[in-house]
Design a protein around this motif. Structure first.
Motif, PDB file in Angstrom:
ATOM      1  N   ASN A 124      -8.577  -0.758  -0.150  1.00 18.17           N
ATOM      2  CA  ASN A 124      -7.711  -0.475   0.993  1.00 18.17           C
ATOM      3  C   ASN A 124      -6.754   0.657   0.663  1.00 18.17           C
ATOM      4  O   ASN A 124      -6.109   0.638  -0.382  1.00 18.17           O
ATOM      5  CB  ASN A 124      -6.880  -1.717   1.330  1.00 18.17           C
ATOM      6  CG  ASN A 124      -7.752  -2.896   1.654  1.00 18.17           C
ATOM      7  OD1 ASN A 124      -8.237  -3.011   2.764  1.00 18.17           O
ATOM      8  ND2 ASN A 124      -7.983  -3.765   0.670  1.00 18.17           N
ATOM      9  N   VAL A 174      -4.953   1.215   8.014  1.00 19.56           N
ATOM     10  CA  VAL A 174      -5.560   1.310   6.684  1.00 19.56           C
ATOM     11  C   VAL A 174      -6.997   1.791   6.806  1.00 19.56           C
ATOM     12  O   VAL A 174      -7.632   1.668   7.861  1.00 19.56           O
ATOM     13  CB  VAL A 174      -5.524  -0.032   5.900  1.00 19.56           C
ATOM     14  CG1 VAL A 174      -4.114  -0.523   5.699  1.00 19.56           C
ATOM     15  CG2 VAL A 174      -6.383  -1.083   6.561  1.00 19.56           C
ATOM     16  N   LEU A 213       0.827  -1.207   0.000  1.00 17.04           N
ATOM     17  CA  LEU A 213       0.000   0.000   0.000  1.00 17.04           C
ATOM     18  C   LEU A 213       0.864   1.262   0.000  1.00 17.04           C
ATOM     19  O   LEU A 213       0.516   2.263  -0.624  1.00 17.04           O
ATOM     20  CB  LEU A 213      -0.956   0.008   1.200  1.00 17.04           C
ATOM     21  CG  LEU A 213      -2.101  -0.997   1.132  1.00 17.04           C
ATOM     22  CD1 LEU A 213      -2.824  -1.071   2.474  1.00 17.04           C
ATOM     23  CD2 LEU A 213      -3.070  -0.636   0.015  1.00 17.04           C
ATOM     24  N   LEU A 247      -3.707   3.220   2.623  1.00 16.00           N
ATOM     25  CA  LEU A 247      -2.862   3.457   3.790  1.00 16.00           C
ATOM     26  C   LEU A 247      -3.195   4.816   4.399  1.00 16.00           C
ATOM     27  O   LEU A 247      -3.332   5.797   3.679  1.00 16.00           O
ATOM     28  CB  LEU A 247      -1.394   3.399   3.367  1.00 16.00           C
ATOM     29  CG  LEU A 247      -0.353   3.418   4.462  1.00 16.00           C
ATOM     30  CD1 LEU A 247      -0.502   2.206   5.372  1.00 16.00           C
ATOM     31  CD2 LEU A 247       1.041   3.423   3.828  1.00 16.00           C
TER      32      LEU A 247
END
Length: 137
Positions: free
Chosen positions: A88, A77, A43, A90
Motif C-alpha cells: 500500500n 491509496v 502511510l 499513499l
C-alpha cells in the motif's frame, strides 16, 4: 514461459480510479473513518509502501480488507501485489494536485486531535483555560 511475457491468467491486478475519477466526497468518506485515517497517517509517515500485514488494526481480517478497499476505490491509496503481499502506498501527490492542502489539513487535524485527547493540547471541551475560566470561589 519467456521472462518478458506476463501470464495474465495468474496476474492479480487491482482496479484504481484514475485522477479524473477521484471524487472529493469519496476521499472525504474514506478519511472519515478512524481506522482508515490511522492507515493513512501511517502511510503518510513513510515514503515506503507498507504491506497490509504491517498494520495492527483492532478489527478482523475481513474488516481490514474492507477498509483498504474503501481507501483504494476512493483513490487515497494505491495497492499492488508483491508476491503474496499486498503493498500500500499513499497517493499523496495525486491528491495534492486534485485537492490542494486537503490531505495535509486532515493529517494535521488528526494529529492535533490525538494530542488533545492525550491531554497535551487545549482542554477536552475545546476551550482554552484563562482568567475568565477560573473556578468560582
Amino acid at each position: 514461459m519467456r521472462a518478458d511475457v506476463t501470464d495474465t491468467a495468474t496476474t492479480r491486478a487491482l482496479a484504481h480510479p484514475g485522477p479524473a475519477e477521484i471524487r472529493l466526497e469519496a476521499v472525504l468518506h474514506a478519511l472519515s473513518d478512524p481506522i482508515r485515517l490511522s492507515i493513512v497517517r501511517d502511510l503518510a509517515g513513510t515514503p515506503d509502501e507498507l504491506a497490509c500485514s504491517y498494520f495492527d488494526l483492532p478489527v478482523t481480517k475481513s474488516t481490514t480488507t474492507h477498509h483498504f478497499r474503501v481507501l483504494r476505490e476512493a483513490g487515497v491509496v494505491r495497492q499492488t501485489y508483491r508476491g503474496t503481499a499486498k503493498m500500500n502506498g499513499l497517493r499523496g501527490e495525486e491528491l495534492e494536485g486534485l485537492f490542494p492542502g486537503l490531505l495535509d489539513s486532515v493529517l494535521t487535524a488528526a494529529a492535533a486531535e490525538e494530542a488533545r485527547r492525550a491531554g497535551s493540547g487545549p482542554s477536552a471541551d475545546g476551550a482554552a483555560a484563562g482568567p475568565d475560566r477560573a473556578e468560582a470561589v
